[in-house]
Design a protein around this motif. Structure first.
Motif, PDB file in Angstrom:
ATOM      1  N   ASP A  21      69.951 -74.713 -21.652  1.00  0.00           N
ATOM      2  CA  ASP A  21      69.951 -73.777 -20.508  1.00  0.00           C
ATOM      3  C   ASP A  21      70.614 -72.419 -20.712  1.00  0.00           C
ATOM      4  N   GLU A  23      69.753 -69.459 -20.120  1.00  0.00           N
ATOM      5  CA  GLU A  23      68.991 -68.334 -19.541  1.00  0.00           C
ATOM      6  C   GLU A  23      69.872 -67.149 -19.190  1.00  0.00           C
ATOM      7  N   ASP A  37      76.400 -69.438 -19.461  1.00  0.00           N
ATOM      8  CA  ASP A  37      76.502 -70.387 -18.327  1.00  0.00           C
ATOM      9  C   ASP A  37      76.888 -71.760 -18.890  1.00  0.00           C
TER      10      ASP A  37
HETATM   11 MG    MG Z   1      71.462 -73.676 -15.860  1.00  0.00          MG
END
Ligand code: MG
Ligand code: SR1
Length: 404
Positions: free
Chosen positions: A250, A252, A233
């Motif tokens: 981030d 994830e 992402d």
């Molecule tokens: Mg994110």
């Protein structure tokens, strides 16, 4: 006071107690502030400060549904994947990823380095700020994390263990739906096409059979090629930045997938910034974005080639033609994946501020069409995008088409 032995979604008061109980230097602190600062689509992010010493940490916790919509019911174990990915990326790309202080699998949260002296890159780009070291930093991150987790470098059994660790079906499903399916088929009726561009989207995306075939190939490539640990992402909202530093956050959505997914996401998100710059006729900014697009492709390839020579352990990787074949495929994937990201952020559920905040509406509609034209070009002709110069030419062509 909760003991944090069973999962629950914390509020700011809970988070203060949590940090006091987990971080020694906060244990006796008398004045602690805690603010929820998350602006992502999924999780809760708290900044916790000892206001006497100014020591600060970030607590990130996963909830049971996505913030953007309750439709996305998710296992909170995604925080473990994110934290494990950050730890591995921190080792592979030191200085470019925050330090993790604690992973808590019960509370589905982690405590990490506070980066809030930096700015989220998308926010800065919407204000037309430029970053001289970004291309250098992000290509270090890409080459080190992608090549470093591939079969070119890793022992193959170790790599397969990592593939197992980073199986991430729920988050991959979100991408499979939101990136690879819905923008072209609107099969869950969740797309949001800006009024005024409906016919354009119908023709360019929804009724384009030739495009659907190439998108189908890319979707199955995403699902079936465990090439490297990808961030998953890597847009400009997943990057903290200032004039000296770049930090990637981030991950994830991390899983073992095609390298081009990460590189393509970076290229696409810079193209959104470019489209915004053009909409506001900010020449200096758009020139910087073009230079950066150019440098990223150039530096990625140069550094990737050098790192391959230095770190490859796989016997067949010594074959020069195989190396060429491998690199050509990364660049081809990069173009296709960049096209997908461009399309899905314009018509899909999860949009980008670079475009949604353009005013007046006529300028936004134009910027959206521009991104969609480039998207289709990238998806249909990925072999024609080997260099940054070719991306820039596509942007200029799309601009000309818009002006006709
Ligand atoms: Mg994110
Ligand atoms: C339901 S999550 C929507 C989007 O936000 C994340 O940042 C990913 O980009 C995802 O596709």
């Amino acid at each position: 006071m909760p003991t944090f032995e069973q999962y629950f979604l914390m509020n700011t008061e809970n988070v203060i107690h949590y940090v006091k109980s987990k971080i020694d230097s906060f244990q006796n602190a008398k004045h602690i502030s805690c603010t929820e600062i998350g602006d992502g689509n999924l999780n809760y992010v708290y900044r916790v400060v000892n206001t006497e010493t100014n020591e600060s940490v970030i607590v990130k916790q996963a909830g049971t549904t996505a913030r953007i919509s309750d439709e996305f019911v998710l296992s909170t174990s995604r925080n473990k994947i994110e934290t494990e990915a950050l730890k591995l990326q921190h080792t592979l790309a030191p200085g470019l990823v925050p330090e993790i202080y604690l992973l808590d699998e019960i509370m589905s949260c982690c405590i990490m380095e506070d980066l809030s002296k930096l700015t989220i890159m998308r926010t800065a780009l919407t204000n037309f700020e430029t970053f001289p070291h970004f291309a250098e930093h992000i290509t270090d991150f890409l080459v080190n994390t992608l090549l470093g987790t591939s079969d070119v470098v890793l022992n193959h059994k170790d790599k397969k263990e990592l593939v197992r660790t980073f199986i991430n079906p729920e988050l991959c499903e979100i991408s499979e739906d939101l990136v690879f399916t819905e923008p072209f088929h609107n099969n869950f009726n969740r797309n949001e096409v800006t009024p005024g561009n409906e016919q354009f989207v119908q023709k360019l995306l929804y009724s384009n059979e030739e495009l659907h075939l190439e998108v189908a190939k890319l979707k199955f490539h995403f699902m079936n090629n465990t090439q490297s640990l990808v961030h998953g992402d890597l847009h400009t909202g997943s990057i903290f930045i200032d004039q000296n530093d770049t930090k990637v956050i981030d991950p994830e959505f991390a899983f073992f997938g095609p390298m081009g997914y990460d590189i393509g996401n970076i290229m696409a998100n810079l193209i959104f910034a470019w489209a915004r710059g053009r909409a506001y006729e900010h020449k200096e900014f758009t020139q910087w974005v073009e230079n950066t697009l150019f440098d990223i492709m150039d530096l990625f390839e140069t550094k990737f080639r050098a790192a391959w020579e230095e770190h490859a352990t796989e016997v067949v990787a010594k074959n020069a033609e195989f190396k060429e074949h491998y690199i050509q495929n990364i660049l081809k994937d990069t173009a296709g994946m960049a096209g997908l990201e461009l399309a899905r952020r314009i018509v899909g559920l999860a949009k980008v501020k670079d475009i949604t905040t353009i005013e007046p509406i006529e300028k936004r509609l134009k910027a959206e069409r521009l991104c969609l034209r480039v998207a289709v070009e990238l998806i249909l002709n990925p072999l024609e995008f080997q260099t940054g110069g070719q991306y820039i030419a596509a942007l200029q062509n799309a601009q000309q088409e818009e002006n006709q």
